[in-house]
Each structure stands twice: as C-alpha cells, then as structure tokens.
Scaffold this motif. Structure first.
Motif, PDB file in Angstrom:
ATOM      1  N   SER A 116      25.203   9.557 -22.317  1.00 20.37           N
ATOM      2  CA  SER A 116      24.214   8.487 -22.209  1.00 20.37           C
ATOM      3  C   SER A 116      23.689   8.021 -23.562  1.00 20.37           C
ATOM      4  O   SER A 116      23.152   8.814 -24.347  1.00 20.37           O
ATOM      5  N   ARG A 117      23.874   6.724 -23.849  1.00 28.25           N
ATOM      6  CA  ARG A 117      23.359   6.042 -25.038  1.00 28.25           C
ATOM      7  C   ARG A 117      23.902   6.611 -26.354  1.00 28.25           C
ATOM      8  O   ARG A 117      23.376   6.292 -27.432  1.00 28.25           O
ATOM      9  N   THR A 144      22.522   0.599 -22.022  1.00 31.21           N
ATOM     10  CA  THR A 144      22.423   0.991 -20.616  1.00 31.21           C
ATOM     11  C   THR A 144      23.710   0.701 -19.864  1.00 31.21           C
ATOM     12  O   THR A 144      24.239   1.562 -19.149  1.00 31.21           O
ATOM     13  N   ASP A 179      19.142   6.695 -17.912  1.00 29.94           N
ATOM     14  CA  ASP A 179      18.933   5.593 -16.967  1.00 29.94           C
ATOM     15  C   ASP A 179      19.344   6.030 -15.566  1.00 29.94           C
ATOM     16  O   ASP A 179      20.422   5.697 -15.067  1.00 29.94           O
ATOM     17  N   GLU A 192      19.717   3.092 -12.614  1.00 32.45           N
ATOM     18  CA  GLU A 192      20.916   2.270 -12.800  1.00 32.45           C
ATOM     19  C   GLU A 192      22.190   3.066 -12.539  1.00 32.45           C
ATOM     20  O   GLU A 192      23.156   2.554 -11.946  1.00 32.45           O
TER      21      GLU A 192
END
Length: 275
Positions: A221-222, A238, A260, A263
């Motif tokens: 993530s990210r 995202t 997130d 999402e």
C-alpha cells in the motif's frame, strides 16, 4: 491449504481475503506520520477502519520506511500501549507491528492478538515470547535495516532467497511449538528490494504460497514501487494500491495490509461478485 488463521482471541476464516488496516502511531511514517500520535486521533482512526470493514488493525509505533531512525523500547511502548489497551474494547483482532521482544511481550500481556514482525522474530527471546502465547504471527523477509536497506539491495535470485529465508523462519517458529495455523508469511516488498526485485516477487506470489505452505500477507500500500510504476506521489497512490492489492489476492494472497480499507474492500467485493 490452510482454511483459517488463529489470531489470539479470534479464529479468522480464510474463505475470503482479509484486509488489515494500518494505524501508524509515529511522527515519521512515510504516508501518515504524525496524524495519529494522540490517543484520541488513533482511536478515531481505528473506529473508521472498523467501520470501513477492516478485519485486523495493525498498530505500529516505529516507522520502518527507508531511512527511518530506530526508536527506543520506552518510546515505542509509550506510543502503542495506550492505543492497544483502549482498542481492546472494539473487539477486533489487534496486531502490533514491532521487531522488539520487549514491545512484543508488553503488547501480548495487554492482550494483542497478533505480532507483525519485519525481522521474522530474529530478536533474542522473540520466538519464545510468542510460543508462550496464542497470538498470530507474521514473519517478514527484509534485507538490511530501514536505515540503509534501500541503498543498494542485491540478490543472486531474489525469489529463491526470500523463499529460503521464510522457510527457515517458519520452521524455527514451528519447532518452538507454535501451531502452523498461527503463522503468516510476508515477502517484504520494499524492504531491501528495488523495483525489479519487487516485480519478480509479486509475479511469484502463487508459487511462493505453494512453497511456503502458509497463508501470505501482502503489503504494498502506497509504497515507493507503486510511485515508480505510476509517477504518483505517496498521497496520490490509492488507485495503484487498490489495484496491487487486488492483483495480490488474485495470485492467492489471503491478507492484504492497506491504508485504504474501504476502497480495497469495494474492489474485492466487485472482484468476488463478478469473477
């Protein structure tokens, strides 16, 4: 293949992919450093993640981003313990993200359900501490330490080397009396690995799950690798993060660790509904 993950107070079924939500109680984490340092802020974040559908909450008090400085046991404990003690009331699986045995022991005593260790329980006494508990364990591979790990990572064969390391760590933990149902593996994307290393590992997720014979947690993530692929800054990753999480699950990952949650869960629900 294993059908559930024994995580402290909880038995988590793996018939669907699980989502771990990230709460960094740090001033310097790469994505959200400083946002949840106060207890009230951290608890509000946890409530939001639970509302969004998180299956596990991962609490960390020391940044492990590339270049991050280490902090003392006392500092790390001062950050995470109030959050753990208060968050127990939410009745969701709580994970402590730490590589320090003393922090693990304190968190376990406070009732944490899982230890997520970037160092694969290599610290003296770490395996013994976990063997005496019923907590879940995530064993991750890294090369080097956060301070220097991205300087010049090098492998002869990244997939086989990561696999061998995790096989050894899983064997060591099982050898100490830990049930296999309590163990997850994490390939350690971005921890002493450049983009090509990360790509090779990602493409091998399904193969490595078969080799390790344990459920896999994927955390991208990210991360920088997504920035390198998209050209996006950390706050604008995202879509890339959700896409990567979905691809990891398609490859067989049972748990994805994400910032997130809402999402990611939306994407997984659509995938499950239409596949």
């Amino acid at each position: 293949m294993q059908t559930y993950f024994h995580c402290g107070r909880f038995k988590l079924e793996l018939e669907r992919p699980l989502v771990m939500g990230i709460v960094n109680v740090t001033p310097d984490s790469f994505s959200d450093g400083g946002r949840y340092l106060q207890l009230e802020q951290a608890l509000q974040k946890i409530e939001q993640l639970i509302s969004d559908g998180a299956d596990i909450i991962d609490i960390g008090g020391e940044s492990t981003r590339p270049g991050a400085a280490s902090v003392s046991v006392d500092v790390e404990l001062s950050r995470v313990m109030p959050v753990i003690e208060a968050a127990r009331a939410f009745n969701v699986p709580l994970s402590i993200d730490t590589c320090k045995t003393a922090v693990m022991q304190a968190a376990l005593q406070a009732g944490v359900d899982m230890v997520n260790d970037i160092a694969g329980l290599e610290a003296p006494g770490a395996i013994a501490a976990l063997a005496q508990s019923q907590a879940g364990i995530c064993l991750m591979h890294k090369q080097g330490n956060p301070q220097t790990m991205q300087a010049a990572p090098h492998y002869q064969d990244v997939v086989s080397e990561v696999s061998s390391y995790l096989v050894d760590r899983i064997s060591a933990v099982i050898g100490a009396g830990v049930a296999k149902e309590r163990i997850l593996a994490d390939l350690g994307f971005g921890f002493g690995k450049n983009l090509e290393h990360n790509r090779a590992l990602f493409r091998s997720i399904s193969i490595l799950i078969e080799e390790l014979q344990t459920p896999m947690l994927v955390g991208v993530s990210r991360k920088r690798m997504l920035g390198e692929l998209t050209g996006r800054e950390v706050g604008d990753r995202t879509t890339a993060s959700v896409t990567a999480a979905l691809l990891a699950v398609q490859a067989g990952a049972q748990i994805v660790r994400v910032h997130d949650v809402r999402e990611t869960l939306d994407a997984l629900k659509v995938w499950q509904g239409l596949k």
